[in-house]
Write a protein that holds these residues in place. Structure first.
Motif, PDB file in Angstrom:
ATOM      1  N   ARG A 165     -44.402   0.668  19.867  1.00 27.13           N
ATOM      2  CA  ARG A 165     -45.007   1.111  21.182  1.00 27.13           C
ATOM      3  C   ARG A 165     -45.168   2.561  20.901  1.00 27.13           C
ATOM      4  O   ARG A 165     -46.114   3.272  21.013  1.00 27.13           O
ATOM      5  N   ASP A 166     -43.986   3.281  20.825  1.00 29.03           N
ATOM      6  CA  ASP A 166     -43.964   4.515  20.599  1.00 29.03           C
ATOM      7  C   ASP A 166     -44.698   5.222  19.301  1.00 29.03           C
ATOM      8  O   ASP A 166     -45.462   6.235  19.409  1.00 29.03           O
TER       9      ASP A 166
ATOM     10  N   GLN B 106     -48.790  -3.409  26.373  1.00 26.82           N
ATOM     11  CA  GLN B 106     -48.449  -2.511  27.228  1.00 26.82           C
ATOM     12  C   GLN B 106     -49.772  -1.660  27.273  1.00 26.82           C
ATOM     13  O   GLN B 106     -49.897  -1.160  28.236  1.00 26.82           O
TER      14      GLN B 106
ATOM     15  N   ASP C 186     -52.170  -0.826  30.724  1.00 28.40           N
ATOM     16  CA  ASP C 186     -52.619   0.491  30.987  1.00 28.40           C
ATOM     17  C   ASP C 186     -54.022   0.737  30.897  1.00 28.40           C
ATOM     18  O   ASP C 186     -54.375   2.021  31.263  1.00 28.40           O
TER      19      ASP C 186
ATOM     20  N   LEU D 284     -55.605   1.273  28.294  1.00 28.58           N
ATOM     21  CA  LEU D 284     -55.902   2.462  27.059  1.00 28.58           C
ATOM     22  C   LEU D 284     -56.593   1.852  26.140  1.00 28.58           C
ATOM     23  O   LEU D 284     -57.168   2.618  25.079  1.00 28.58           O
TER      24      LEU D 284
ATOM     25  N   LEU E  66     -52.992   9.375  27.873  1.00 29.47           N
ATOM     26  CA  LEU E  66     -51.531   8.831  27.312  1.00 29.47           C
ATOM     27  C   LEU E  66     -50.614  10.021  27.415  1.00 29.47           C
ATOM     28  O   LEU E  66     -49.467   9.893  27.852  1.00 29.47           O
TER      29      LEU E  66
END
Lengths: 117, 117
Positions: free
Chosen positions: A17-18, A58, A62, A64, A83
Motif C-alpha cells: 500500500r505504501d 484501500q 478512499d 482514489l 493523497l
DNA sequence: ATGGCTGTATTATGGCACTGATGCACCTCG
DNA sequence: CGAGGTGCATCAGTGCCATAATACAGCCAT
C-alpha cells in the motif's frame, strides 16, 4: 537488538500500500493511467494476488482509484494531490509528535539531519 | 483512513519497552535503582505480568539491567548513556532514512517543524 | 462467439505474534 | 522456619496475516 518500527516487520499488504501510494504521489502511476493488474503486481513482487488486492482495496474505498470490472483499475483525477494532502495531515497528527519527542530524548536535532540528502 | 504506524497498534510489550527505556534515559529510573516489579508495573499499567516481563527481557539481554533472583531488577551503572547511544545509532540507521524520504515526498521540511515545541 | 485478460468472492490452511492463567524456584525479613 | 516478595518457565488460547486453490463475473480484441 532493537525490534522497533522498521518497514521490514510490517505486513506485506501495508508495505505494498505504501509503495503504491508513493508511486501515485510521485507520478510513477500518473492520473488516468491503469494500475498493474493484481496478478501482474503479485508476480512481480512475489506475493499473492489476494494480498495485492487487499492493498488496492484501500484506495478504492478512499475513491482514489476507479474500478472498471473486467478492464482494470485507474488512477482518478486529482488522486496524487488528494493523497498527499491526507497523508501529510495524518503524518503530522499521528507520527511526527512521537518522532519529535523521541529525537529530542536522543539528543538529535531534525534541522541538522535535514541536510543529509 | 490510513492504518499506518501509530503507537496504538504496536504490541503492548514494545510500548512498555519504549516507555521504560525513556524512563531510564531521562533518569526517572536512576542507575542503581530497582525497577518496579513485573507485578507492580503490570497492575499500574493494566497489563499482564508476563507482558511486562517480556518488555524487561530485552534490557537484561543487553546487559542494561541486573537481575537478582527473588529480589528484583536493578539499573546498571552507565545504562542511561549506553542506552541513549545505541538507540540513537539504531534510529539514525533504520528509522530516519525512511522518515526523511517520506517527509520529502509529502513536501515537509524537518527544519521547519523542528521549532514546533 | 471465443479466448484471454481484468477484478472479486469463497473457503481452507498454516504460521506466527501477542496475551493470558497457573505454578514453581529463589531470596529477604521477622 | 514461614510469609510474602521477587523473576521465570510452561502451557493454552486467540487473532491476524499470508497463502492457496477454485470459481465466477465482466470486458475486449480477434
Amino acid at each position: 537488538m532493537n525490534p522497533n518500527r522498521p518497514s521490514s516487520n510490517r505486513p506485506v499488504y501495508l508495505k505494498l500500500r505504501d509503495q503504491i501510494a508513493a508511486a501515485i504521489i510521485d507520478g510513477a502511476y500518473p492520473e488516468g493511467a491503469m494500475l498493474p493488474s493484481v496478478r501482474a503486481l503479485a508476480a512481480e513482487q512475489g506475493a499473492n494476488p489476494l494480498t495485492v488486492a487487499k492493498a488496492y482495496q484501500q484506495f478504492q474505498n478512499d475513491g482514489l482509484v476507479e474500478v472498471q470490472r473486467g478492464v482494470g483499475m485507474y488512477v482518478v483525477r486529482g488522486a496524487a494531490e488528494r493523497l498527499r494532502a491526507t497523508e501529510r495531515e495524518t503524518f503530522l497528527r499521528e507520527e511526527w509528535p512521537e518522532i519529535r519527542s523521541r529525537m529530542q530524548r536522543l539528543g538529535l536535532d531534525p534541522a541538522n539531519l535535514a541536510v543529509v540528502l
